[in-house]
Scaffold this motif. Structure first.
Motif, short mmCIF file in Angstrom:
data_model
loop_
_atom_site.label_atom_id
_atom_site.label_comp_id
_atom_site.label_asym_id
_atom_site.label_seq_id
_atom_site.Cartn_x
_atom_site.Cartn_y
_atom_site.Cartn_z
N THR A 1 1.08 -1.01 -23.30
CA THR A 1 0.76 -1.35 -24.68
C THR A 1 1.97 -1.38 -25.61
OG1 THR A 1 0.28 0.98 -25.18
CG2 THR A 1 -1.58 -0.43 -24.49
N LEU B 1 0.69 -4.09 -28.01
CA LEU B 1 -0.58 -4.77 -27.75
C LEU B 1 -1.64 -4.11 -28.62
CD1 LEU B 1 -2.22 -6.83 -26.13
CD2 LEU B 1 -2.57 -5.04 -24.39
N GLU B 2 -2.17 -4.85 -29.58
CA GLU B 2 -3.17 -4.35 -30.50
C GLU B 2 -4.33 -5.33 -30.57
OE1 GLU B 2 -1.40 -3.54 -34.27
OE2 GLU B 2 0.14 -2.19 -33.46
N GLU C 1 -5.90 -6.89 -28.26
CA GLU C 1 -5.66 -8.02 -27.36
C GLU C 1 -4.68 -9.03 -27.93
OE1 GLU C 1 -9.37 -9.68 -26.17
OE2 GLU C 1 -10.00 -7.89 -25.08
N THR C 2 -3.87 -8.59 -28.91
CA THR C 2 -2.84 -9.45 -29.49
C THR C 2 -1.51 -8.70 -29.47
OG1 THR C 2 -4.43 -10.51 -30.97
CG2 THR C 2 -2.10 -10.69 -31.57
N TYR C 3 -0.45 -9.40 -29.09
CA TYR C 3 0.88 -8.80 -29.10
C TYR C 3 1.47 -8.92 -30.51
CZ TYR C 3 0.86 -8.38 -24.04
OH TYR C 3 0.56 -8.02 -22.76
N VAL C 4 1.88 -7.77 -31.06
CA VAL C 4 2.44 -7.71 -32.40
C VAL C 4 3.88 -7.23 -32.29
CG1 VAL C 4 2.27 -6.67 -34.69
CG2 VAL C 4 0.19 -7.20 -33.40
#
Length: 242
Positions: free
Chosen positions: A164, A185-186, A188-191
């Motif tokens: 994550t 990974l937050e 299901e989105t990579y930030v």
């Protein structure tokens, strides 16, 4: 409109989830050490953030105030039940003054490095000394620059890799500036976000303290007061105002 810098609303809302909310044993240990250094029960935290240390220190009976650059972080503090009892001023810890004198000023979790010039770090020490009573303590927790871990000529060092979170530091050994790059990974989105820093060696911080009328009285490897050695990755340093 106030500029919160890198610690904007999105960062502030997730800060406690990522870094801790003040309830862990490690955070309570920090509060316990700081309580003992606040000999008259008054403390000022530079970069108080969401109160992850100020709240348990308040619970320990210390009258805590804070200065914080990010209004979004202060908002998170004030939303906590205990936050209403902890005054926090939105401002720059290098110049902002609050009323009163304190037996303890503290700056933890590598936050001295958020000041990205030597002049700003020197000003931070001077501002801490201006808030302290005679005999009062200024405490900083920060990393020892991990330059020895970087191969000669390289500039990148990966410091975390998990399912994550990936973290990579990028160093400029000429200016002593570095950038900490994070990919998380937050939902299901990579930030991705990048935070700029300036590292300083312990001896350089000691000189800043002496310029501000303070002298080193303790340096530990961690909050458990274990000895600081040549291989310690971080340090907790305590200076006293003469």
């Amino acid at each position: 409109m106030h500029d919160d810098g890198v610690f904007d609303q999105a960062i502030a809302e997730n800060y406690d989830r990522i870094h801790g909310d003040g309830s862990s044993a490690a955070e309570r240990l920090v509060a316990s050490v700081l309580r003992d250094l606040a000999f008259d029960g008054t403390a000022l935290e530079f970069a108080i953030g969401t109160g992850r240390i100020a709240v348990p220190l308040h619970h320990a009976g210390v009258r805590v105030q804070g200065i914080e650059l990010s209004a979004a972080m202060v908002d998170q503090l004030q939303q906590k039940p205990e936050g209403a009892d902890i005054p926090a001023v939105v401002g720059d810890m290098t110049t902002t003054r609050v009323d009163g004198a304190f037996s303890l000023v503290f700056l933890v979790y590598n936050t001295i490095d958020n000041l990205t010039t030597q002049d700003a770090q020197v000003a931070c020490f001077a501002n801490a000394a201006a808030h302290l009573t005679t005999g009062g303590h200024f405490v900083i927790e920060t990393l020892v620059p991990p330059i020895q871990k970087i191969p000669f000529g390289e500039t990148m060092r990966a410091f975390n890799r998990s399912d994550t979170h990936w973290g990579i530091d990028e160093f400029d050994v000429v200016t002593q500036n570095y950038a900490s790059h994070h990919v998380r990974l937050e939902a299901e989105t990579y930030v991705k976000n990048t935070v700029p820093f300036r590292y300083a060696w312990p001896a350089e911080l000691d000189l800043m303290a002496r310029m501000a009328g303070m002298r080193l009285v303790d340096r530990w490897a961690d909050w458990d007061k274990s000895p600081f050695t040549a291989t310690s990755p971080s340090h907790v340093s305590v200076w006293r105002k003469d």
